[in-house]
Design a protein around this motif. Structure first.
Motif, PDB file in Angstrom:
ATOM      1  N   LYS A  42       0.851  -1.196   0.000  1.00 41.90           N
ATOM      2  CA  LYS A  42       0.000   0.000   0.000  1.00 41.90           C
ATOM      3  C   LYS A  42       0.880   1.237   0.000  1.00 41.90           C
ATOM      4  CE  LYS A  42      -2.335   1.366   3.714  1.00 41.90           C
ATOM      5  NZ  LYS A  42      -3.381   1.455   4.771  1.00 41.90           N
ATOM      6  N   LEU A  43       0.434   2.272  -0.692  1.00 37.27           N
ATOM      7  CA  LEU A  43       1.180   3.522  -0.773  1.00 37.27           C
ATOM      8  C   LEU A  43       0.262   4.678  -0.438  1.00 37.27           C
ATOM      9  CD1 LEU A  43       3.957   4.827  -1.688  1.00 37.27           C
ATOM     10  CD2 LEU A  43       2.813   5.237  -3.883  1.00 37.27           C
ATOM     11  N   LYS A 277      -6.813   0.313  -6.923  1.00 34.21           N
ATOM     12  CA  LYS A 277      -7.864   0.835  -6.057  1.00 34.21           C
ATOM     13  C   LYS A 277      -7.320   1.983  -5.211  1.00 34.21           C
ATOM     14  CE  LYS A 277     -11.056  -0.515  -2.363  1.00 34.21           C
ATOM     15  NZ  LYS A 277     -11.512  -1.639  -1.488  1.00 34.21           N
ATOM     16  N   PHE A 278      -8.103   3.055  -5.113  1.00 35.70           N
ATOM     17  CA  PHE A 278      -7.763   4.196  -4.268  1.00 35.70           C
ATOM     18  C   PHE A 278      -8.799   4.324  -3.158  1.00 35.70           C
ATOM     19  CE2 PHE A 278      -5.759   5.206  -8.274  1.00 35.70           C
ATOM     20  CZ  PHE A 278      -4.548   5.764  -7.899  1.00 35.70           C
ATOM     21  N   SER A 279      -8.330   4.684  -1.973  1.00 37.13           N
ATOM     22  CA  SER A 279      -9.259   5.044  -0.911  1.00 37.13           C
ATOM     23  C   SER A 279      -9.860   6.398  -1.236  1.00 37.13           C
ATOM     24  CB  SER A 279      -8.528   5.114   0.427  1.00 37.13           C
ATOM     25  OG  SER A 279      -7.612   6.216   0.425  1.00 37.13           O
ATOM     26  N   SER A 280     -10.892   6.768  -0.533  1.00 39.39           N
ATOM     27  CA  SER A 280     -11.475   8.093  -0.742  1.00 39.39           C
ATOM     28  C   SER A 280     -10.441   9.167  -0.447  1.00 39.39           C
ATOM     29  CB  SER A 280     -12.699   8.289   0.151  1.00 39.39           C
ATOM     30  OG  SER A 280     -13.715   7.381  -0.196  1.00 39.39           O
ATOM     31  N   GLU A 281     -10.399  10.164  -1.308  1.00 39.46           N
ATOM     32  CA  GLU A 281      -9.485  11.284  -1.103  1.00 39.46           C
ATOM     33  C   GLU A 281      -9.899  12.054   0.138  1.00 39.46           C
ATOM     34  OE1 GLU A 281      -7.588  14.167  -4.415  1.00 39.46           O
ATOM     35  OE2 GLU A 281      -9.695  14.504  -4.015  1.00 39.46           O
ATOM     36  N   ALA A 282      -8.944  12.568   0.887  1.00 39.02           N
ATOM     37  CA  ALA A 282      -9.231  13.312   2.109  1.00 39.02           C
ATOM     38  C   ALA A 282      -8.385  14.564   2.176  1.00 39.02           C
ATOM     39  CB  ALA A 282      -8.971  12.440   3.338  1.00 39.02           C
ATOM     40  N   CYS A 283      -8.947  15.626   2.733  1.00 42.28           N
ATOM     41  CA  CYS A 283      -8.186  16.857   2.959  1.00 42.28           C
ATOM     42  C   CYS A 283      -7.384  16.726   4.255  1.00 42.28           C
ATOM     43  CB  CYS A 283      -9.116  18.060   3.043  1.00 42.28           C
ATOM     44  SG  CYS A 283      -9.881  18.477   1.456  1.00 42.28           S
ATOM     45  N   VAL A 284      -6.204  17.321   4.263  1.00 38.76           N
ATOM     46  CA  VAL A 284      -5.296  17.227   5.404  1.00 38.76           C
ATOM     47  C   VAL A 284      -4.932  18.629   5.868  1.00 38.76           C
ATOM     48  CG1 VAL A 284      -3.085  16.327   6.212  1.00 38.76           C
ATOM     49  CG2 VAL A 284      -4.344  15.096   4.434  1.00 38.76           C
ATOM     50  N   THR A 310      -4.546  10.211  -0.292  1.00 34.67           N
ATOM     51  CA  THR A 310      -5.264   8.996  -0.639  1.00 34.67           C
ATOM     52  C   THR A 310      -4.324   7.816  -0.449  1.00 34.67           C
ATOM     53  OG1 THR A 310      -6.696   7.957  -2.319  1.00 34.67           O
ATOM     54  CG2 THR A 310      -4.653   8.924  -3.095  1.00 34.67           C
ATOM     55  N   ASP A 311      -4.890   6.610  -0.384  1.00 34.37           N
ATOM     56  CA  ASP A 311      -4.090   5.388  -0.312  1.00 34.37           C
ATOM     57  C   ASP A 311      -4.284   4.592  -1.594  1.00 34.37           C
ATOM     58  OD1 ASP A 311      -3.167   5.915   2.245  1.00 34.37           O
ATOM     59  OD2 ASP A 311      -4.831   4.873   3.209  1.00 34.37           O
ATOM     60  N   LEU A 312      -3.180   4.093  -2.135  1.00 34.16           N
ATOM     61  CA  LEU A 312      -3.194   3.281  -3.347  1.00 34.16           C
ATOM     62  C   LEU A 312      -2.911   1.827  -2.989  1.00 34.16           C
ATOM     63  CD1 LEU A 312      -2.920   2.635  -6.434  1.00 34.16           C
ATOM     64  CD2 LEU A 312      -0.545   3.414  -6.240  1.00 34.16           C
ATOM     65  N   ILE A 313      -3.763   0.940  -3.484  1.00 32.62           N
ATOM     66  CA  ILE A 313      -3.573  -0.500  -3.310  1.00 32.62           C
ATOM     67  C   ILE A 313      -3.749  -1.165  -4.671  1.00 32.62           C
ATOM     68  CG2 ILE A 313      -4.429  -2.599  -2.194  1.00 32.62           C
ATOM     69  CD1 ILE A 313      -5.534  -0.836   0.039  1.00 32.62           C
ATOM     70  N   ILE A 314      -2.885  -2.123  -4.989  1.00 27.39           N
ATOM     71  CA  ILE A 314      -3.035  -2.909  -6.217  1.00 27.39           C
ATOM     72  C   ILE A 314      -3.551  -4.288  -5.829  1.00 27.39           C
ATOM     73  CG2 ILE A 314      -1.894  -3.841  -8.247  1.00 27.39           C
ATOM     74  CD1 ILE A 314       0.077  -1.593  -8.124  1.00 27.39           C
ATOM     75  N   LEU A 315      -4.742  -4.594  -6.270  1.00 30.27           N
ATOM     76  CA  LEU A 315      -5.399  -5.835  -5.883  1.00 30.27           C
ATOM     77  C   LEU A 315      -4.828  -7.023  -6.644  1.00 30.27           C
ATOM     78  CD1 LEU A 315      -9.085  -4.543  -5.880  1.00 30.27           C
ATOM     79  CD2 LEU A 315      -7.527  -4.721  -3.947  1.00 30.27           C
ATOM     80  N   ASP A 316      -4.999  -8.198  -6.057  1.00 31.03           N
ATOM     81  CA  ASP A 316      -4.574  -9.436  -6.681  1.00 31.03           C
ATOM     82  C   ASP A 316      -5.593  -9.827  -7.747  1.00 31.03           C
ATOM     83  OD1 ASP A 316      -3.678 -11.884  -7.410  1.00 31.03           O
ATOM     84  OD2 ASP A 316      -3.999 -12.841  -5.465  1.00 31.03           O
ATOM     85  N   THR A 317      -5.262  -9.568  -8.995  1.00 32.91           N
ATOM     86  CA  THR A 317      -6.161  -9.896 -10.098  1.00 32.91           C
ATOM     87  C   THR A 317      -5.714 -11.141 -10.850  1.00 32.91           C
ATOM     88  OG1 THR A 317      -4.917  -8.450 -11.585  1.00 32.91           O
ATOM     89  CG2 THR A 317      -6.787  -7.483 -10.430  1.00 32.91           C
ATOM     90  N   HIS A 318      -4.613 -11.758 -10.395  1.00 30.61           N
ATOM     91  CA  HIS A 318      -4.056 -12.973 -11.015  1.00 30.61           C
ATOM     92  C   HIS A 318      -3.619 -12.725 -12.443  1.00 30.61           C
ATOM     93  CE1 HIS A 318      -5.442 -15.286  -7.556  1.00 30.61           C
ATOM     94  NE2 HIS A 318      -6.598 -14.673  -7.696  1.00 30.61           N
ATOM     95  N   ARG A 319      -3.293 -11.467 -12.743  1.00 24.24           N
ATOM     96  CA  ARG A 319      -2.806 -11.165 -14.089  1.00 24.24           C
ATOM     97  C   ARG A 319      -2.047  -9.851 -14.016  1.00 24.24           C
ATOM     98  NH1 ARG A 319      -7.131  -8.018 -17.354  1.00 24.24           N
ATOM     99  NH2 ARG A 319      -8.615  -7.354 -15.788  1.00 24.24           N
TER     100      ARG A 319
END
Length: 321
Positions: A42-43, A277-284, A310-319
């Motif tokens: 996650k980033l 996939k991105f989490s909802s953007e949030a103000c800081v 925001t948080d970035l996640i790359i899901l396991d799509t098996h490809r």
């Protein structure tokens, strides 16, 4: 003299640079990834415009870094895998970032000098040390009368796989290359300003065509002042991370400036990609103030912009993504 897109094409070519790591209290060139690193899954991405023209540049910048460390990351040691994108960092404040113990201990940085900036301020990108960085380059944006640039960083995170394969890294994880553009687009509402931003976004989008780039993100002060800007974003192929109906105000939320309405000028955009996939953007730091010398007559906000994350996640799509 009017600045045109055609006049600036030749000056918009990318220029390779590098990321730097603090070793024994000296900022040195970071080594290229070996391919054996343990990659985070996650980033966290944070973008923040520092308002270079306001006073107390160093105090405000330290206030932002302290807020991210203590409030956003809850003093985690080390902080979570993250990329912090700063715009309008004044040249006089850059040494403050380089001297910050938290940054020196936990982050790679680019640049460490304002030499390549086209004005008194510029872009700075921080990437946590546990995220491998392979390529860094800058590009002067077309149709700019303000010296606008984009700073690109290629970094790597992983997607979990059910079992190891020949293409897997440590713990059965396959590396994904993320190209992040830290950008500050032309401001203003004139026809030429609108056209400039459209061309600048399009030019940034062209940088997606790098070899083996899996995910492309553009974040920063995109100066999206009008509804036409939203159309330009879509035309360039980008999708906005923000999905809620009501736009928050990331600039001008305390008072309108230069006759412009408050709005969401700071954004995180991406090219739609399967498995991303991105989490909802949030103000800081919406109401964040900084510590200033005694006797200052009024509160000093860290910037006229809020941060966006925001948080970035790359899901396991098996490809392959």
């Amino acid at each position: 003299m009017r600045v045109t897109f055609e006049d600036q094409v030749v000056n918009s070519l990318p220029k390779l640079t590098t990321a730097f790591r603090c070793v024994n209290n000296i900022w040195t060139r970071a080594e290229s990834p070996s391919g054996r690193e343990f990659l985070p899954k996650k980033l966290t991405i944070i973008t923040w415009n520092m308002n270079a023209k306001a006073p107390f540049k160093n105090q405000r910048l330290l206030g932002v870094l302290r807020h991210i460390k203590e409030k956003k990351f809850l003093d985690a040691n080390p902080p979570p895998a993250s990329c912090i994108l700063l715009q309008e960092v004044h040249a006089a404040a850059l040494p403050t970032i380089l001297a910050c113990p938290w940054v020196r201990e936990n982050y790679l940085i680019t640049p460490i000098s304002s030499h390549g900036w086209k004005s008194s301020f510029g872009l700075v990108t921080l990437v946590s040390k546990d995220v491998p960085v392979s390529t860094v380059f800058t590009m002067k944006l077309p149709m700019t009368s303000l010296g606008r640039q984009a700073l690109f960083t290629d970094l790597h995170i992983s997607v979990s796989t059910p079992k190891e394969s020949s293409s897997s890294g440590p713990n059965g994880r396959i590396a994904r290359t993320i190209r992040i553009a830290n950008a500050h687009l032309e401001s203003g509402t004139s026809d030429i300003d609108l056209r400039s931003r459209e061309k600048q976004l399009y030019k940034i989008g062209q940088m997606l065509n790098g070899i083996n780039i899996d995910v492309f993100i553009c974040a920063g002060s995109l100066c999206s002042i009008t509804e036409i800007d939203k159309i330009s974003i879509a035309r360039a192929g980008f999708t906005d991370v923000w999905r809620r109906r009501r736009d928050p105000e990331t600039w001008g939320h305390r008072s309108g400036k230069h006759g412009l309405p408050a709005g969401r000028l700071d954004k995180i955009l991406y090219f739609p990609t399967p498995g991303v996939k991105f989490s909802s953007e949030a103000c800081v730091g919406v109401t964040l103030k900084c510590e200033v010398p005694t006797g200052t007559s009024s509160p000093v906000f860290v910037s006229d912009h809020t941060g966006v994350s925001t948080d970035l996640i790359i899901l396991d799509t098996h490809r392959t993504v």
